[in-house]
Structure formats: structure tokens, C-alpha cells
Design a protein around this motif. Sequence first.
Motif, PDB file in Angstrom:
ATOM      1  N   LEU A 277      43.127  30.103  29.366  1.00 25.41           N
ATOM      2  CA  LEU A 277      43.245  30.240  30.817  1.00 25.41           C
ATOM      3  C   LEU A 277      44.336  29.317  31.349  1.00 25.41           C
ATOM      4  O   LEU A 277      45.224  29.746  32.098  1.00 25.41           O
ATOM      5  CB  LEU A 277      41.921  29.876  31.498  1.00 25.41           C
ATOM      6  CG  LEU A 277      40.808  30.915  31.428  1.00 25.41           C
ATOM      7  CD1 LEU A 277      39.554  30.375  32.088  1.00 25.41           C
ATOM      8  CD2 LEU A 277      41.247  32.189  32.119  1.00 25.41           C
TER       9      LEU A 277
ATOM     10  N   ILE B  39      47.887  30.389  33.126  1.00 26.16           N
ATOM     11  CA  ILE B  39      48.170  30.023  34.514  1.00 26.16           C
ATOM     12  C   ILE B  39      49.419  29.146  34.592  1.00 26.16           C
ATOM     13  O   ILE B  39      50.260  29.328  35.472  1.00 26.16           O
ATOM     14  CB  ILE B  39      46.956  29.301  35.139  1.00 26.16           C
ATOM     15  CG1 ILE B  39      45.785  30.274  35.252  1.00 26.16           C
ATOM     16  CG2 ILE B  39      47.302  28.751  36.522  1.00 26.16           C
ATOM     17  CD1 ILE B  39      44.518  29.639  35.765  1.00 26.16           C
TER      18      ILE B  39
ATOM     19  N   PHE C 226      43.523  36.945  29.278  1.00 24.35           N
ATOM     20  CA  PHE C 226      43.196  36.153  30.459  1.00 24.35           C
ATOM     21  C   PHE C 226      41.792  36.472  30.962  1.00 24.35           C
ATOM     22  O   PHE C 226      40.959  35.580  31.149  1.00 24.35           O
ATOM     23  CB  PHE C 226      44.237  36.453  31.548  1.00 24.35           C
ATOM     24  CG  PHE C 226      44.138  35.577  32.763  1.00 24.35           C
ATOM     25  CD1 PHE C 226      44.347  34.216  32.664  1.00 24.35           C
ATOM     26  CD2 PHE C 226      43.859  36.116  34.007  1.00 24.35           C
ATOM     27  CE1 PHE C 226      44.268  33.402  33.781  1.00 24.35           C
ATOM     28  CE2 PHE C 226      43.778  35.318  35.122  1.00 24.35           C
ATOM     29  CZ  PHE C 226      43.979  33.958  35.016  1.00 24.35           C
TER      30      PHE C 226
ATOM     31  N   ALA D 212      38.333  34.253  30.881  1.00 23.40           N
ATOM     32  CA  ALA D 212      37.513  33.942  32.062  1.00 23.40           C
ATOM     33  C   ALA D 212      36.062  34.312  31.799  1.00 23.40           C
ATOM     34  O   ALA D 212      35.146  33.582  32.179  1.00 23.40           O
ATOM     35  CB  ALA D 212      38.049  34.690  33.277  1.00 23.40           C
TER      36      ALA D 212
ATOM     37  N   LEU E 105      32.705  31.869  31.854  1.00 23.18           N
ATOM     38  CA  LEU E 105      31.517  32.053  32.689  1.00 23.18           C
ATOM     39  C   LEU E 105      30.297  32.491  31.890  1.00 23.18           C
ATOM     40  O   LEU E 105      29.167  32.281  32.319  1.00 23.18           O
ATOM     41  CB  LEU E 105      31.811  33.085  33.786  1.00 23.18           C
ATOM     42  CG  LEU E 105      32.909  32.676  34.766  1.00 23.18           C
ATOM     43  CD1 LEU E 105      33.223  33.818  35.723  1.00 23.18           C
ATOM     44  CD2 LEU E 105      32.504  31.450  35.545  1.00 23.18           C
TER      45      LEU E 105
ATOM     46  N   ILE F 257      40.281  43.592  35.502  1.00 23.41           N
ATOM     47  CA  ILE F 257      39.625  42.562  36.303  1.00 23.41           C
ATOM     48  C   ILE F 257      38.263  43.059  36.806  1.00 23.41           C
ATOM     49  O   ILE F 257      37.260  42.344  36.752  1.00 23.41           O
ATOM     50  CB  ILE F 257      40.517  42.164  37.497  1.00 23.41           C
ATOM     51  CG1 ILE F 257      41.834  41.584  36.976  1.00 23.41           C
ATOM     52  CG2 ILE F 257      39.813  41.171  38.401  1.00 23.41           C
ATOM     53  CD1 ILE F 257      42.857  41.314  38.044  1.00 23.41           C
TER      54      ILE F 257
ATOM     55  N   PHE G  54      34.355  41.616  36.338  1.00 22.73           N
ATOM     56  CA  PHE G  54      33.344  41.287  37.346  1.00 22.73           C
ATOM     57  C   PHE G  54      32.060  42.061  37.126  1.00 22.73           C
ATOM     58  O   PHE G  54      30.964  41.499  37.104  1.00 22.73           O
ATOM     59  CB  PHE G  54      33.878  41.575  38.750  1.00 22.73           C
ATOM     60  CG  PHE G  54      34.544  40.386  39.349  1.00 22.73           C
ATOM     61  CD1 PHE G  54      33.781  39.323  39.827  1.00 22.73           C
ATOM     62  CD2 PHE G  54      35.922  40.290  39.405  1.00 22.73           C
ATOM     63  CE1 PHE G  54      34.392  38.210  40.355  1.00 22.73           C
ATOM     64  CE2 PHE G  54      36.535  39.178  39.925  1.00 22.73           C
ATOM     65  CZ  PHE G  54      35.778  38.136  40.406  1.00 22.73           C
TER      66      PHE G  54
ATOM     67  N   PHE H 275      29.145  41.070  34.742  1.00 23.90           N
ATOM     68  CA  PHE H 275      28.100  40.090  35.031  1.00 23.90           C
ATOM     69  C   PHE H 275      26.943  40.656  35.843  1.00 23.90           C
ATOM     70  O   PHE H 275      26.022  39.943  36.178  1.00 23.90           O
ATOM     71  CB  PHE H 275      28.705  38.893  35.775  1.00 23.90           C
ATOM     72  CG  PHE H 275      29.457  37.985  34.864  1.00 23.90           C
ATOM     73  CD1 PHE H 275      28.779  37.048  34.095  1.00 23.90           C
ATOM     74  CD2 PHE H 275      30.823  38.073  34.755  1.00 23.90           C
ATOM     75  CE1 PHE H 275      29.467  36.219  33.233  1.00 23.90           C
ATOM     76  CE2 PHE H 275      31.516  37.245  33.890  1.00 23.90           C
ATOM     77  CZ  PHE H 275      30.827  36.317  33.132  1.00 23.90           C
TER      78      PHE H 275
END
Lengths: 110, 629
Positions: B173, B177, B197, B201, B205, B285, B289, B292
Motif C-alpha cells: 500500500l 501510494i 493495491f 487494502a 482490513l 474497488i 468494498f 466486507f
Amino acid sequence: MAHDTTEKIRSHAEHDFLKRKRSAEMRHQLTSFAIMIFLTLIAFTMVAAGFSTYLIVPIILLLAGVQVVLQLYHFMHLSNKGHGMVAFFMFSGIFVAFITVLALVTIVWW
Amino acid sequence: MSSLAQKKGVGAIIWDYLTTVDHKKIAILYLISGGIFFLIGGLEAMLIRIQLMKAGNDFLSAGLYNEMITMHGTTMIFLAAMPILLGFMNAVMPLQIGARDVAFPFLNSLGFWLFFFGGIFLNLSWFMGGAPDAGWTNYASLALASESHGIDFYALGLTISGFGTLIGGINFLVTIINMRAPGMTYMRMPLFTWTTFVASALILLAFPPLTVGLFFMIFDRMFGANFFVVEMGGNTIIWEHLFWIFGHPEVYILILPAFGIFSEIFAIFSRKRLFGYTALVFATILIGFYGFMVWAHHMFTVGLGPTANAVFALATMIIAVPTGIKIFNWLLTIWGGSIKFTVPMVYAVAFIPSFVAGGVTGVMQAIAPLDYQLHDSYFIVAHFHYVIVGGVVLAILAGVHLYWPKMFGTMLSEKLGMVTFWFFFIGFHLTFFIQHFLGLLGMPRRVYTFGADQGWDLFNAISSAGALLMAIGVIVLLVNVVITTVKNVRVGNDPWEDGRTLEWAIPSPPPFYNFAQTPLVRGLDTYWIEKMEGNKKGMVYAEPLGDIHMPNGSIIPFIMSFGMFVASFGALYFQDDSKPWTLAVLIIGLAILFGSMLVRSLKDDLGFHITKEELMEDLKKGGNTDGSK
Ligand code: HEM
Ligand SMILES: [Cu+2]
């Protein structure tokens, strides 16, 4: 680091702009400081007034959330340039944690 | 490798790899150890299929069978698929963004060695009183009842290797960045970098819930706590939640990098810009999300209640939308391209229908009432092997062929590659397609044998035959690797001739500093743009030639991981009264760990510089220097 100490010569307009920006920032900080004190007062009053816990707990949690956001933006400069990624990851993390806790609370412990 | 490497003795080479902080060498370490664990997991799979080959077989005992399925799943997910993908990320991602290394080279090495020792620890259970036997999901009631030390090996081993993975994810990460070359905006990053990437992430998490769960498990089993013990007021369902809050994102940690590899392949061998790059990025992306919000689809039959089941069923079905977007973008990338059917491309084309089949069964299982029928049957086994083998493993095999020249400087034989492909592909469908029907006929998963009168004999025999074909495919791949390495025919920068991204603009394997001058990125598919404009050098430079600062190698990551490995034995036997030495071992292990951390913090290590003169000397020789000094 020697070259950092050389004086930068700013134009008049630049100078004015910076000054205005700083005082605006200062005003923001003072306002949010006042709001925070006010929020804390609400919290204390609610407990002192002896409302039902089912009312107090969620409201205090809500107020805490507002405080965190104020802190992050007005005192920890999250809105400044270059903090986009940081903010994104923080909010993703908070989001995931929130979903998790919400689900556990509602389907395991309810 | 260069003359420099050939002159080194075996001892020097081993020392070099033990201490390396170079992302390209760490990639090779991940690939080799992940590959070995893949072979071990594959062997376990073969033993499982031999046991299930015919009704009433007694090749494996019931207990041994349980250990076999547990270790097969755990090894394949945690010790084979994920590390091999981390290997590709290490090998390729820094090159794709024009960086000289990852952000924290020392941590990169630490991450690898933690994974390595965790994996060794887990596998030592075979020789030290029995492997874990509660399934890779290790449900708490079952796990706490297990009598051998197997579960303890599982919990401690995964804790260690989990730390390694987490460190790796954070490192990637920060690298992406902070270390992109000038001009490499987010929307110019190659898709493999993007998926790295997002997968990183997800690692960031998703691994903490697993770590929490494993900690509870360790304390329940080894130190007398009661988190999951219902009689003592604990809650056994919490483990399932924690495991799947991790577990579902985990399957996306596996599949997203696979998507990345295939995206690269489709663009390269269709010789076309990726269709719908932006859509692909946002789909990635979005999948991250959604990943989760769906974990409870593994728990429909636990009794969460109709509301929870409905919510999670709907959320699960929504994931199919971004996944579908990706499929269509790949198809439209191929459409009208000037296609070259190389081995990687053949894998990529085969991946689409295989993975779609897995997605369709996934959506079927997401229908909660139907899942009451399908759950814990062979239908589930068929589903996740379609997505994992048809998606992740095909991507790994494709990636091995695609990136082999970049990692090792030689080209795997295309002919043998095709042989591997056909054996593997046919074997895969033969093994798992029929398992859907076994599931519908009522065969439960995780049973060690079945009766002759249940009507499952023929399908199981076919399934086992398929497994044999897959094994042959893998063996041919190994032969291919040996032949290629022995022949040692060196290749140039862009061996596939159609490379689009920066990694193909530099030598194969790249010099240890990657880029003599940091490149300037002028658009998506940087190298392709330069080639099209006739730029012979393949890059525009963002800086003049100058000194390069490089990190020194270090043995400390190895020693730190070894310390955790030693400490784990102390924790493992902590409650055995017959072993008075456990506390001492625990303390010694932790002392090694913290002692080496202390050394690291107190001793300044400022790295070294490659001077401009040395660089020019090296560039004259083709820029092929290997290894630090
Ligand atoms: C369209 C997307 C997908 C959907 C809707 C889906 C849905 C599901 C559902 C509902 C289950 C639970 C079934 C049960 O146990 O009763 C399941 C199991 C599973 N899925 Fe998927 N899935 C999808 C994609 C994937 C992908 C991409 C992977 C991995 C790369 C994957 C790996 C697994 C695994 C490993 C299990 C079984 C876990 C176990 O019980 O051991 N799935 N899937
Ligand atoms: Cu899932």
C-alpha cells in the motif's frame, strides 16, 4: 537543510492572502472548539438529568462521532492537500468496522 | 544471471537469499516456497482423491482423512496461493510503477520469513503428534474438542504467517501510494498494480479479525480461556463470524490479483488497450468494498434469522454485478484484437468460462433457501474449486509463464506449456464439474468414505481420474522448468514482443537497482506509447543519471522470524504437565525476537550508494548486474 533558511520573498497579494487564510483557519478552530465544549456539556447534562439509558447511550455515541470528525478536520488538518488517501483509508476502515460491529450486535447479541 | 552471480559459490548464494531485501529476490523466494507448499497441498489432494476413488475404501483412516482435508485447504489458501501471488506482486508491481524497490525493503524480507516459518511450523504438525483436523475453517466447537496438538499448530502457525502477510500488504500500500514514478497518476497504473493495491487494502482490513479469532482460539486451547466455550458463557458462533469476516475478503484477496494478471494478459496478447480501463478499476474497488458485507452467506444455516439471511443474500448477489462488468470488459478487449495464442493467453481465455461457472453457482448458493439444500454438500466443493482453481490457479499458471522471463531471464517452453495446459484444464473440469452433481445427489463434504449403494461410485471415480490428469499437468510444468533452466537461453527486455507496461522496458531479469534513471510516465501503457513513437530506449527519463541510494541486506528478519518460531513451541506445549521446559522455550524465543528488534533499532544502517560511474560501467555491460555488493 541550509537552503530552507533563506527568506522567501512574497508579493503583497500573497502575503495578504496567507494572512486571511490563517485567520480564517483560526476562526474555524475556535468555533469547533466552542462546539466541542457545547457537545460535552450536553452529554453531561443528559446524564445529570437522569434520562433513560436507552436515550443517553446512542446520543452520546453520536456526539462522540461528531467530535471525532471535528477533531480530524479542524485540528488534525485532514482536509489539507495530500491527505486524500489517508482520509480514504481511515473512512474505509471505520466503515468496515462499523458494519462488522453493527452486524454482530444485531445478529449475535440482540 | 550475470557473470557476477556465476562466480559466487553455493554458500554465498544461499547467504545472499537469506539476507536479501531486494523485491525481485524476495519474489523468487515467495515463488519457490509457495510452489513447494503447492506441491505438498497437491499431494494431499491426491491422497484425498485416492481415498474417495471407490466406495468403502480404507486407504486413509477417518482421522487421517480429516487431517488431510484440513491441511490441504489451509496449505493451498495460506501457504500456496497467497504467497505465490505475493511473489508476483513483489516481482512485478514495483517495476510497473517505475520504483527502485518497495517502500520498506527490510519489512518485505520480514514478511516473507514470517510466512515461511509459519508454514514450516504448521507442517511440522505431521511429524509431531498429528495435524489439525477441524477443517480449514476450524469451527470452534469442533476445534476445541480436538485432542491432538494439531489445532494449536494451526492457530500458532497461521498467526505467524498472518503477521507476514499483513506486513506485506501494508508495504505494498505504502509503495503504491508513495513511490510511483513521475507522471504515474492513479488512473495510469497498470491493472495488476491496481489489483495489488486493492488486495493489499483487503489484507489490511481483513487480517485483523482473523488474528483476533486466532488469539481467542490460542487462549481457549492453550491458556484456559473460554471465549468459545458455551458451558462457560462463551459463544461458539463468534468464531464463525470472525473467521468469515476475514474469510470472504480473503477469497477476494486471492481472486483480485488473478484478475490483474489476466487483465495484463488480455491486453498484451490482444495487442490492444484494455477495454473499459476505468470501469475495470472501479469494479475492482467496488468488489473490495462489497467483499466486507457478505460474510454471513457462509452461515445461512446457522440460524441467524430470516432478516439477516435476506440482507446477506441480497448483498451477495450484488457482487456478481462488478464481476460481470469485468468479464464483459475482458471479452471486449479480445474482440477485434490481433490475438496471439501464447500459453498465458490460452490460460486467460480458458479462465473466462471456468470462472463464470463458479460465479453462477455462487449466486445459486446466495439464494438462502436453496443454500439449505446445497450447504456442506459437494456442490459447495465444486463452487469454490471452480472459482479458486478456475480463477486463481489458472492465473498463477498463466503468470508463471508470463513473468518467468522477467524473473529469471529465460523463456519457458511454449510447447510443454500447452501440454501442461491441456492436462490441467481437462483434469480440472473432469474433477470438479461432476462434483456439482454429487452434491445434488446428496453427498456431504468432508466425509471420509461412502457406501456402494448410494449411487456415488461412478462420479467419484471420474473425479479422481481428473485429479490424476491435473497432477500430470503440474509434473510437466516442473519438467519444463528444469529443461528451461538447464538450457539457459537468455532473452531480452521484451520477450513477448508486445509488452505494454514499464517492466518490459528494462532487462530480464532487471538490474538490482531496476531503473538507472527513473522513468517519466506519459500515459497508460507507458512502454507501448514509447514503442509506438519509435523511442528505441523504451522510456523517457524523469531525471539525469546520478547516484542511487540502496538498502543493505540484513539477516535480522530471518532471525526475528526464527524467534517467533521457537516461541511458538513454548506456547504450543504450555499446558502439558509432562513438559516443564515450555516456559523457558517461550521466553527464549521471545528474547530472540525482541533482541533482534533491539539490534535493528540501535544499529544505524544507512545503506550504500551506487555511484554514477559504476552505473555507467554497468549500463555498458547491458545493465544486467545481479545482487548487491
Ligand atoms: C459471484 C461471486 C460469488 C458468490 C455469489 C459466492 C457465493 C458463495 C456462497 C453463498 C458460499 C457459501 C455456500 C455454503 O457454504 O453453503 C460460498 C462458498 C465459498 N466460496 Fe464463493 N462466491 C462467489 C465467488 C467466490 C470467489 C471469487 C471465491 C474465491 C476465489 C470463492 C470462494 C469460496 C469458498 C472458498 C467457499 C467455501 C468456503 C467453505 O465453506 O469452506 N467464492 N460462495
Ligand atoms: Cu464468501
